[in-house]
Every structure is written in structure tokens, then in C-alpha cells.
Design a protein around this motif. Structure first.
Motif, PDB file in Angstrom:
ATOM      1  N   HIS A  93      44.166  15.511  16.909  1.00 18.67           N
ATOM      2  CA  HIS A  93      44.360  16.834  16.426  1.00 18.67           C
ATOM      3  C   HIS A  93      42.920  17.183  15.537  1.00 18.67           C
ATOM      4  N   THR A 111      40.665  18.145  12.620  1.00 18.08           N
ATOM      5  CA  THR A 111      40.560  17.598  11.189  1.00 18.08           C
ATOM      6  C   THR A 111      40.184  18.810  10.231  1.00 18.08           C
ATOM      7  N   LEU A 112      40.158  18.455   9.003  1.00 18.68           N
ATOM      8  CA  LEU A 112      39.631  19.442   7.957  1.00 18.68           C
ATOM      9  C   LEU A 112      38.178  19.486   8.027  1.00 18.68           C
ATOM     10  N   ARG A 138      34.846  19.294   5.979  1.00 19.39           N
ATOM     11  CA  ARG A 138      34.632  18.389   4.701  1.00 19.39           C
ATOM     12  C   ARG A 138      34.813  19.477   3.191  1.00 19.39           C
ATOM     13  N   ALA A 140      38.500  19.834   2.638  1.00 13.91           N
ATOM     14  CA  ALA A 140      38.863  18.355   2.121  1.00 13.91           C
ATOM     15  C   ALA A 140      38.668  18.086   0.857  1.00 13.91           C
ATOM     16  N   MET A 141      37.329  18.543   0.462  1.00 14.53           N
ATOM     17  CA  MET A 141      36.799  18.156  -0.858  1.00 14.53           C
ATOM     18  C   MET A 141      37.136  19.169  -2.064  1.00 14.53           C
ATOM     19  N   GLU A 155      29.862  13.713  -4.695  1.00 18.16           N
ATOM     20  CA  GLU A 155      28.098  13.644  -4.804  1.00 18.16           C
ATOM     21  C   GLU A 155      27.931  13.802  -3.224  1.00 18.16           C
ATOM     22  N   ALA A 200      28.230  14.023   0.480  1.00 18.51           N
ATOM     23  CA  ALA A 200      29.487  14.140   1.154  1.00 18.51           C
ATOM     24  C   ALA A 200      30.487  13.226   0.648  1.00 18.51           C
ATOM     25  N   PHE A 201      30.360  12.671  -0.442  1.00 18.36           N
ATOM     26  CA  PHE A 201      31.466  11.776  -0.982  1.00 18.36           C
ATOM     27  C   PHE A 201      32.283  12.253  -2.124  1.00 18.36           C
ATOM     28  N   PHE A 202      33.232  11.694  -2.147  1.00 19.29           N
ATOM     29  CA  PHE A 202      34.222  11.755  -3.323  1.00 19.29           C
ATOM     30  C   PHE A 202      33.456  10.990  -4.282  1.00 19.29           C
ATOM     31  N   LYS A 203      33.376  11.034  -5.809  1.00 20.36           N
ATOM     32  CA  LYS A 203      32.802  10.488  -6.736  1.00 20.36           C
ATOM     33  C   LYS A 203      33.955   9.949  -7.488  1.00 20.36           C
ATOM     34  N   ALA A 225      46.873  12.140  13.309  1.00 23.73           N
ATOM     35  CA  ALA A 225      46.103  12.214  14.344  1.00 23.73           C
ATOM     36  C   ALA A 225      44.471  12.461  14.307  1.00 23.73           C
ATOM     37  N   PRO A 245      30.598  11.095   6.642  1.00 23.10           N
ATOM     38  CA  PRO A 245      31.493  11.053   5.785  1.00 23.10           C
ATOM     39  C   PRO A 245      32.400  11.959   5.451  1.00 23.10           C
ATOM     40  N   ASN A 246      33.789  11.739   5.486  1.00 23.34           N
ATOM     41  CA  ASN A 246      34.972  12.771   5.027  1.00 23.34           C
ATOM     42  C   ASN A 246      35.030  13.960   5.982  1.00 23.34           C
ATOM     43  N   THR A 247      34.701  13.725   7.226  1.00 23.20           N
ATOM     44  CA  THR A 247      34.808  14.806   8.132  1.00 23.20           C
ATOM     45  C   THR A 247      36.026  14.297   9.076  1.00 23.20           C
ATOM     46  N   VAL A 279      39.328  13.671   8.498  1.00 27.85           N
ATOM     47  CA  VAL A 279      40.310  13.514   7.650  1.00 27.85           C
ATOM     48  C   VAL A 279      41.286  14.755   7.507  1.00 27.85           C
ATOM     49  N   LEU A 327      44.403  12.094   3.349  1.00 27.39           N
ATOM     50  CA  LEU A 327      43.848  12.273   2.121  1.00 27.39           C
ATOM     51  C   LEU A 327      44.825  12.011   0.969  1.00 27.39           C
ATOM     52  N   THR A 338      31.332   4.960  -8.023  1.00 26.55           N
ATOM     53  CA  THR A 338      31.810   4.609  -6.670  1.00 26.55           C
ATOM     54  C   THR A 338      31.917   5.968  -5.966  1.00 26.55           C
ATOM     55  N   LEU A 339      31.288   5.799  -4.572  1.00 27.99           N
ATOM     56  CA  LEU A 339      31.470   6.922  -3.643  1.00 27.99           C
ATOM     57  C   LEU A 339      32.583   6.562  -2.686  1.00 27.99           C
ATOM     58  N   GLU A 340      33.384   7.552  -2.223  1.00 29.50           N
ATOM     59  CA  GLU A 340      34.473   7.320  -1.357  1.00 29.50           C
ATOM     60  C   GLU A 340      34.301   8.144  -0.168  1.00 29.50           C
TER      61      GLU A 340
END
Lengths: 115, 484
Positions: free
Chosen positions: A71, A73-74, A76, A79-80, A87, A89-92, B25, B34-36, B38, B43, B145-147
Motif C-alpha cells: 500500500h 506509505t507515509l 517521511r 512519519a516524523m 537528525e 532522515a532518522f529518529f534520534k 502492507a 530511511p523512514n520512507t 513506514v 510506527l 542512536t539513530l533509528e
């Protein structure tokens, strides 16, 4: 079970597992409340359940599946949006391992027996 | 001094080759920004609900069947509660006592050539966590840490072995076999460099011959066979030294630092393991049913153990050849198909393990991407048997087949490589050669067998390698010895 028939609850341990910082008076209060709840639920153990299948769900259905079709996706940004810290593209998040913490050996048992 | 025997159990995590995640899905592709990949579900946003990916369940059942496991009639997911930043919901949906598959085994061939069964405890279906990037050289030195949650929710199977391996070699053979079977049945791409296959190691030592298990260490998240071997060798030595000096092994989780070649106790913020498992209330139980299980079983390919035995028993291949070819599905497929066109299994095996593998390695490619067909390889081998080309020329022809996919007969014709078996033409050539070189001819007559090689070499040079070597040797002997 304690001598008075009530479950013994280690509220400090539970609070740590749930990442809650409880004040001493809160500990006492929740200790009593949780023990009340457990004592209430414990009434179930008075029932004779011989021959009754263990119930793992209250849902009156089995085999609820989805096809393997992607399907949307959100984005970014979406999503964040609620992230407390990020930081690029990432969650920190704060560092994971802290100095001086006790070694992680709490899984119990002392043999190779499988979990 | 006490002799210590290692007791090793492995938990292998294999990401499944589905297009979408286990309970939502979102696509599962590797290497996206990263984080695309999701959605609110993976999440862990409040109010979202999981729905099981049927393909993931089918893959888990397929793996269970391939390892001879019992598939559960009633499958239940469990909620495993713990906090870790790569786990968005604060719990992982996993399995415990009612997993997809239980029992079963992996057959390995030990160093002394015997078969040994390593039993599987169970195969459970669960979801991946996200990927953490630690802001420091190692997790122990990280300041933050980065996620990335793209991986969070990708389906994986955890294959738990019994602690039945007693050497580093057995553990390695187990992992290799496991990977081979997973690739055969197509449920995982097993790309270790992309993290599709990872391994947790449990290892303890016990007095040799004793049934009592020692205290074990667990080393998590190893992502190469090399790392597993290094960890096992390191832990065997560490625990041996501890025990021999009167110490005890702590039951703990350790982390492996590949750079330093050492394991360290994980001083983890993750609290003592108290996962408070309970049946996942957001998912209905699964009852796959005998009909569906039989349907999945019917689609299993011939598995490597059966193939290996067939190669030895039906085709008389040496165990080494049979093990090597059956251990690579694409190679085995090519072997089986070539046999439909050419009847000498050992000759095919020699060429596949030799020249074709050499060309594949050189070009860093595989048997599934060959430009020539099994039929064409069969034609090439038949041309050798018919005396149309020599083995040496065949290697040249194969190189061109490999590069272009052209039929061997066309290559031989276009490049004029047909073997010269015309006795008259060869005799003329040989006679003048022997006349021109009385010295070496005399040497050969005097018993210096090597002198014959000189003449063979000259004829091959003159014919650009096309002369039939057996015929040339016969004719040369006749020509030289006949002129005594």
C-alpha cells in the motif's frame, strides 16, 4: 501467594519494566490496587476447568489474512512529525547502553535449556 | 586437567521474501531512503491494528515442511513486551508455545563424512525490529542512536535448534545447510550482507562425556558465518580459561566486537528479561488446515539431501561432487537439465565444477545467469566424444559460449576449430616433421619417452590445437618406430 492469600507484587520491578518513575506514596498506593486486582482475578482459580480448552482470544474468528500487496506509505515528514528529536532522515534517541549498569542476566535458569 | 566439550545451540533469523511487511502492507525492499517505508501501523501509532500477511505464513509453513517439522493445527501469536528504541510499539509480536512449526531437523555431513541430525526445537513467525545506527565507533561508545523503521515489521522466521552441536565445524555445517535449504525453497534471499540472515549463538562448556549442561553465554545478532565461527572459537577459549582457573561462566548476553575479535558483557539499559508474554489480543488465531498444508507441501522442490543421495545412488557421482552440486540449487538445476541431453553424469559434473564454475567466479556471476543452455553444454560434450573437437579446444569453445550464448557447433564452424582426424593429412605432416628432426626421433627410439612430446607439440602448433591428440600420438609412434 502471600500468607494472607494475596499475591506479592514487586511494584518497583513493574515500574521499572514500564519505565515509570513512582514516588514512594504512589508505590504504596499502586501496590495495594494491583494486589486488589490480582486477588479479584484470582477468583477464577476457584473454578474447575478440567477438560476446558485454554482460551487465547475472545475473537470469534480464525484465519484473518491480508494479501501480499503493497500500500501507500507515509511520507517521511509525516512519519516524523511527532518525533521528540530527529537528525536528518532518522529518529534520534539517547544512548542505549549506560555505564555501570548491571550485566543483563535476568532471564533465569542456568542451563542451555531452550526458552 | 578437565577436558571441556562445547554445547552449542543456534537461533537463526531469516527475513522472508515477501513483498510487504508481516502486519501492514508497507514494502520490504532493501536499501530505500530511511523512514520512507513506514505507516502508522509499523510506527506503532495508537489505534492501529495488525493484519496477518498470508504469504508470510505460507513461507513459514513451507520452511517447517522442508525441515520435517510438525505444522501446528492451532497457531497463536504472542506479545513480547520490552522497551528498546528500534521497537516502535514497545512490544514485538512473536510466538511462544503455539508456534507455526515444531520438531524437525537439519541433516549435516560432519568432517568424518558421516551424517548427523541437528534437531529443531521450533520455527516461529515474528516481526523484525527497526535498524539502529549508533553514534559512536561501537554500541558501547555511542553517545546517541539513530533509528530507521523501514525494517520494522518485516516478517522473519526464527529457527531455534536444540543445543546439539559440539564443535565449531558442526555449527558451521548446520548454518550452511540451513541457508541452502532456505534458498532451495525460496522463502528467503539469505543475503547476510543485507542482514536477511542473522544468528544468535548459545554456548556453554561441559565436562566431556557429562550430561550436565554448563552455564551458557548468549551472543546476539551475528551477521556472517565468519563472525559465528570467530565468536565460537573465542568463547570456547574464554570459557575454558575461566573454568580451568576455578571461575564460573556468567549466564549473560554478550556482544561481539568483530574489529577487536572479543566479546563483551552487554551492560544494557534493557531491563532484566521479563517479557510478560501474553496471547496477542489484536490477532485472530490461525488454523491452516490439512488441505492447505498438503498444497504447500506439493510445491516443495526436491530438497538437497534427497538430491545428493540420488546423485550418488542413481548417477554414481562421488559424494564430494554430489554434495557440492546439490548444495547449490541453480547448479543442481543446470546439472539435471543437461542430463536430458547428455548421458555421462560425471563428465557434466566435471565441467560444471571445473570450467563453468571457474568462468562464473571470474565474471562474478552464477548458474542461473548463464548465457548458454544445458542443451548447448550437452552438445559441446558430445562433440568431444565424437572426436569433432579436443578437450582443450572445447574449453575455448565454452569460453565463447559463456560470453555470447552461441551454439558450440556454430562457434567451431565459424572459427574453424573442427578437430583434424583425417589420417592422410596428419601422416603427411608427421612424416615431414620426423624427417626434419632426426635428433629427437633418435632420442625417442632410445627410450626417451619425453621426446614424443616435442613432436606432439609441433603438430598441435601447426594445426592450432585442432589435431586429434590420440590419433597424432599413434601416428607419431608408428612414424618414428617404423623408421628404425
Amino acid at each position: 501467594m502471600g500468607a494472607d492469600g494475596r499475591s506479592q507484587v514487586d511494584i518497583g520491578h513493574l515500574a521499572t519494566l514500564a519505565r515509570l518513575n513512582l514516588k514512594p506514596e504512589e508505590c504504596a498506593k499502586f501496590q495495594e490496587q494491583i494486589e486488589d486486582i490480582l486477588a479479584y482475578v484470582d477468583k477464577l482459580s476457584q473454578l474447575n476447568v478440567d477438560g476446558v480448552e485454554p482460551m487465547t482470544t475472545a475473537l470469534p474468528m480464525i484465519n484473518v489474512f491480508r494479501d501480499d500487496t503493497p500500500h501507500e506509505t507515509l511520507s517521511r515528514d509525516e512519519a516524523m512529525r511527532n518525533a521528540p528529536d530527529k537528525e536528518g532522515a532518522f529518529f534520534k534517541v539517547p544512548r542505549i547502553i549506560q555505564d555501570g549498569e548491571a550485566p543483563d542476566d535476568g532471564e533465569g535458569g542456568d542451563s542451555n535449556a531452550s526458552k | 586437567m578437565t577436558t571441556w566439550e562445547p554445547v552449542i545451540g543456534l537461533e537463526v533469523h531469516a527475513e522472508l521474501a515477501t513483498r510487504t511487511k508481516l502486519f501492514c502492507a508497507c514494502p520490504t525492499e532493501f536499501g530505500a531512503e530511511p523512514n520512507t517505508l513506514v505507516c502508522p501501523r509499523c510506527l506503532g501509532m495508537p489505534g492501529t491494528l495488525p493484519v496477518l500477511n498470508k504469504q508470510a505464513l505460507e513461507f513459514a509453513i513451507r520452511a517447517g515442511l522442508a525441515f520435517d517439522c510438525q505444522i501446528a493445527e492451532h497457531i497463536v501469536f504472542e506479545r513480547k513486551n520490552y522497551f528498546y528504541p528500534d521497537l516502535s510499539k514497545g512490544y514485538q509480536i512473536s510466538q511462544l508455545s503455539q508456534a507455526v512449526a515444531t520438531g524437525g531437523q537439519v541433516n549435516i555431513v560432519t568432517d568424518d563424512g558421516n551424517e548427523k541430525q541437528i534437531h529443531i526445537t521450533q520455527i516461529q513467525l515474528e516481526e523484525e525490529a527497526g535498524k539502529s545506527i549508533h553514534g559512536g565507533a561501537t554500541i558501547r561508545e555511542a553517545t546517541f542512536t539513530l533509528e530507521d523503521f523501514n525494517r520494522c515489521g518485516i516478517p522473519l522466521i526464527e529457527i531455534i535448534s536444540e543445543p546439539e552441536m559440539h564443535s565449531v565445524e558442526e555449527a558451521k555445517a548446520y548454518l550452511e545447510k540451513l541457508k541452502t535449504v532456505l534458498l532451495y525453497i525460496g522463502v528467503s534471499d539469505c543475503k547476510m550482507e543485507e542482514g536477511s540472515l542473522r544468528c544468535d549463538v548459545n554456548i556453554s562448556l561441559r565436562e566431556a562425556g557429562s550430561d550436565r549442561l554448563g552455564r551458557r553465554a548468549e551472543i546476539k545478532n551475528l551477521n556472517s558465518f565468519r563472525a559465528v565461527v570467530n565468536v565460537l572459537e573465542y568463547e570456547i577459549q574464554r570459557q575454558t580459561e575461566l573454568l580451568n582457573s576455578g571461575g564460573t561462566v556468567a549466564r549473560e548476553t554478550r556482544t561481539w566486537d568483530e574489529g577487536r575479535g572479543e566479546s563483551f558483557s552487554m551492560r544494557s539499559k534493557e531491563e532484566a528479561h521479563d517479557y510478560r508474554f501474553f496471547p496477542e489480543p489484536d490477532l485472530a488465531p490461525v488454523e491452516p488446515g490439512q488441505a492447505w498444508i498438503a498444497e504447500i507441501k506439493a510445491t516443495l522442490p526436491e530438497l538437497p539431501d534427497i538430491k545428493r543421495r540420488r546423485y550418488v545412488e542413481e548417477y554414481g557421482l562421488p559424494l564430494y561432487d554430489a554434495e557440492l552440486i546439490s548444495g547449490n540449487r541453480e547448479m543442481a538445476d543446470f546439472f539435471d537439465k543437461t542430463l536430458q541431453y547428455y548421458k555421462d553424469p560425471k563428465a557434466i559434473s566435471n565441467w560444471l565444477m571445473g570450467e563453468v564454475s571457474r568462468l562464473n567466479n571470474q565474471a562474478e556471476t552464477g548458474f542461473d545467469k548463464l548465457r548458454f543452455s544445458p542443451q548447448q553444454l550437452g552438445e559441446l560434450l558430445a562433440m568431444i566424444d565424437n572426436g569433432q573437437i579436443s578437450t582443450k579446444i572445447a574449453k575455448t569453445v565454452l569460453e565463447e559460449m559463456f560470453a555470447s550464448g552461441t551454439a558450440p557447433a556454430s562457434i567451431v564452424e565459424a572459427r574453424g576449430l573442427m578437430q583434424i582426424s583425417d589420417q592422410g593429412a596428419l601422416e603427411t605432416m608427421i612424416n615431414s616433421l620426423v624427417d626434419a628432426n632426426p635428433g629427437p626421433a633418435e632420442d625417442y627410439r632410445n627410450g626417451r619417452d619425453k621426446a614424443l612430446g616435442f613432436f606432439v607439440g609441433q603438430i598441435m602448433k601447426e594445426t592450432k590445437g585442432r589435431a586429434n591428440p590420440v590419433l597424432v600420438t599413434d601416428l607419431l609412434k608408428e612414424a618414428i618406430l617404423g623408421k628404425k
